[in-house]
Structure formats: structure tokens, C-alpha cells
Design a protein around this motif. Structure first.
Motif, PDB file in Angstrom:
ATOM      1  N   GLU A  35       0.815  -1.210   0.000  1.00 46.94           N
ATOM      2  CA  GLU A  35       0.000   0.000   0.000  1.00 46.94           C
ATOM      3  C   GLU A  35       0.855   1.268   0.000  1.00 46.94           C
ATOM      4  OE1 GLU A  35      -3.020  -0.114   3.028  1.00 46.94           O
ATOM      5  OE2 GLU A  35      -3.474  -2.199   2.607  1.00 46.94           O
ATOM      6  N   ALA A  36       2.173   1.100   0.127  1.00 48.02           N
ATOM      7  CA  ALA A  36       3.086   2.249   0.089  1.00 48.02           C
ATOM      8  C   ALA A  36       4.442   1.757  -0.374  1.00 48.02           C
ATOM      9  CB  ALA A  36       3.198   2.888   1.467  1.00 48.02           C
ATOM     10  N   SER A  37       5.234   2.658  -0.954  1.00 49.61           N
ATOM     11  CA  SER A  37       6.578   2.271  -1.379  1.00 49.61           C
ATOM     12  C   SER A  37       7.554   2.525  -0.243  1.00 49.61           C
ATOM     13  CB  SER A  37       6.993   3.078  -2.613  1.00 49.61           C
ATOM     14  OG  SER A  37       7.203   4.432  -2.252  1.00 49.61           O
ATOM     15  N   LYS A  38       8.651   1.825  -0.254  1.00 49.58           N
ATOM     16  CA  LYS A  38       9.680   1.990   0.777  1.00 49.58           C
ATOM     17  C   LYS A  38      10.249   3.407   0.738  1.00 49.58           C
ATOM     18  CE  LYS A  38      12.316   0.393   4.044  1.00 49.58           C
ATOM     19  NZ  LYS A  38      11.780   0.198   5.383  1.00 49.58           N
ATOM     20  N   ALA A  39      10.389   3.966  -0.460  1.00 51.18           N
ATOM     21  CA  ALA A  39      10.941   5.320  -0.596  1.00 51.18           C
ATOM     22  C   ALA A  39      10.031   6.349   0.071  1.00 51.18           C
ATOM     23  CB  ALA A  39      11.124   5.662  -2.067  1.00 51.18           C
ATOM     24  N   ASP A  40       8.737   6.195  -0.088  1.00 50.85           N
ATOM     25  CA  ASP A  40       7.786   7.130   0.516  1.00 50.85           C
ATOM     26  C   ASP A  40       7.666   6.939   2.019  1.00 50.85           C
ATOM     27  OD1 ASP A  40       7.241   8.147  -1.979  1.00 50.85           O
ATOM     28  OD2 ASP A  40       5.450   6.904  -2.277  1.00 50.85           O
ATOM     29  N   SER A  41       7.915   5.732   2.490  1.00 53.75           N
ATOM     30  CA  SER A  41       7.654   5.438   3.896  1.00 53.75           C
ATOM     31  C   SER A  41       8.549   6.221   4.853  1.00 53.75           C
ATOM     32  CB  SER A  41       7.792   3.931   4.164  1.00 53.75           C
ATOM     33  OG  SER A  41       9.127   3.519   4.019  1.00 53.75           O
ATOM     34  N   SER A  42       9.821   6.389   4.530  1.00 51.75           N
ATOM     35  CA  SER A  42      10.732   7.117   5.424  1.00 51.75           C
ATOM     36  C   SER A  42      10.297   8.571   5.604  1.00 51.75           C
ATOM     37  CB  SER A  42      12.164   7.089   4.890  1.00 51.75           C
ATOM     38  OG  SER A  42      12.639   5.774   4.874  1.00 51.75           O
ATOM     39  N   ALA A  43       9.965   9.207   4.507  1.00 47.04           N
ATOM     40  CA  ALA A  43       9.516  10.602   4.580  1.00 47.04           C
ATOM     41  C   ALA A  43       8.208  10.703   5.342  1.00 47.04           C
ATOM     42  CB  ALA A  43       9.360  11.176   3.183  1.00 47.04           C
ATOM     43  N   TYR A  44       7.338   9.743   5.141  1.00 41.98           N
ATOM     44  CA  TYR A  44       6.042   9.770   5.819  1.00 41.98           C
ATOM     45  C   TYR A  44       6.197   9.534   7.320  1.00 41.98           C
ATOM     46  CZ  TYR A  44       1.038   9.452   6.277  1.00 41.98           C
ATOM     47  OH  TYR A  44      -0.256   9.690   6.641  1.00 41.98           O
ATOM     48  N   VAL A  45       7.105   8.646   7.694  1.00 38.25           N
ATOM     49  CA  VAL A  45       7.372   8.412   9.123  1.00 38.25           C
ATOM     50  C   VAL A  45       7.854   9.699   9.764  1.00 38.25           C
ATOM     51  CG1 VAL A  45       8.937   7.260  10.751  1.00 38.25           C
ATOM     52  CG2 VAL A  45       7.789   5.929   8.978  1.00 38.25           C
TER      53      VAL A  45
END
Length: 98
Positions: A35-45
Motif C-alpha cells: 500500500e506504500a513504497s519503501k521510498a515514501d515510507s521514510s519521509a512519511y514516518v
């Protein structure tokens, strides 16, 4: 994913009480589910953690302000009670002198 996570985490003070590790675990679950990419996850965290810090700071400020208000009001109440006692004493003294 982002909307669902925002809603879930923003309920009450959940994010303020949620640590970075817990947020990372939650986002990692979304990555595993696709449901999310690894690249987006760090910024979102980081965004969620920052939002939690801001919420916590706002809460601390509100609590601090409320405490100061109560302390100030208590001080005023004590001063008023002291003045009332002095006034009563003066009134008693005046009535005995008359």
C-alpha cells in the motif's frame, strides 16, 4: 494508505503518545502489504513523528497555561478571602467602638 493512516493516528492524542518505532512498524506493515513504497515510507514516518511532536508541544503548552490559570485564580481567591476577613474584623471593631 496515507489518508487511512492520517485518520487512525490523528484520533485523540494517539500520535502524541506514539513513539517513532511504533509509527515505523505501522508504516512498514503498509509497505509489506504493497500500500506504500519503501521510498515514501521514510519521509512519511518523519512527517508523522513531527506531527506528533507538534501535538505534544501544543498539549504541554495548553496544560501549562491551565495550571498557571488555576494557580493564579487560587492566589486571587486567597487574597480576596484575606481582605474579607480584614473587613469583617474592622466592621466588628467599629461596631464595638460605637
Amino acid at each position: 494508505m496515507k489518508d487511512r493512516l492520517d485518520k487512525a493516528v490523528s484520533l485523540g492524542l494517539g500520535l502524541a503518545a506514539t513513539g517513532k518505532e511504533q509509527v515505523e512498524k505501522l508504516v512498514d506493515e503498509f509497505v509489506k502489504k504493497g500500500e506504500a513504497s519503501k521510498a515514501d515510507s521514510s519521509a512519511y514516518v518523519e512527517k508523522l513523528v513531527e506531527k506528533g511532536n507538534e501535538t505534544r508541544k501544543q498539549l504541554e503548552s495548553t496544560v501549562r497555561d491551565k495550571i498557571q490559570s488555576v494557580v493564579h485564580n487560587q492566589s486571587d481567591k486567597e487574597k480576596l478571602e484575606h481582605l474579607e476577613r480584614r473587613l469583617e474584623a474592622l466592621e466588628r471593631r467599629e461596631s464595638t467602638d460605637s
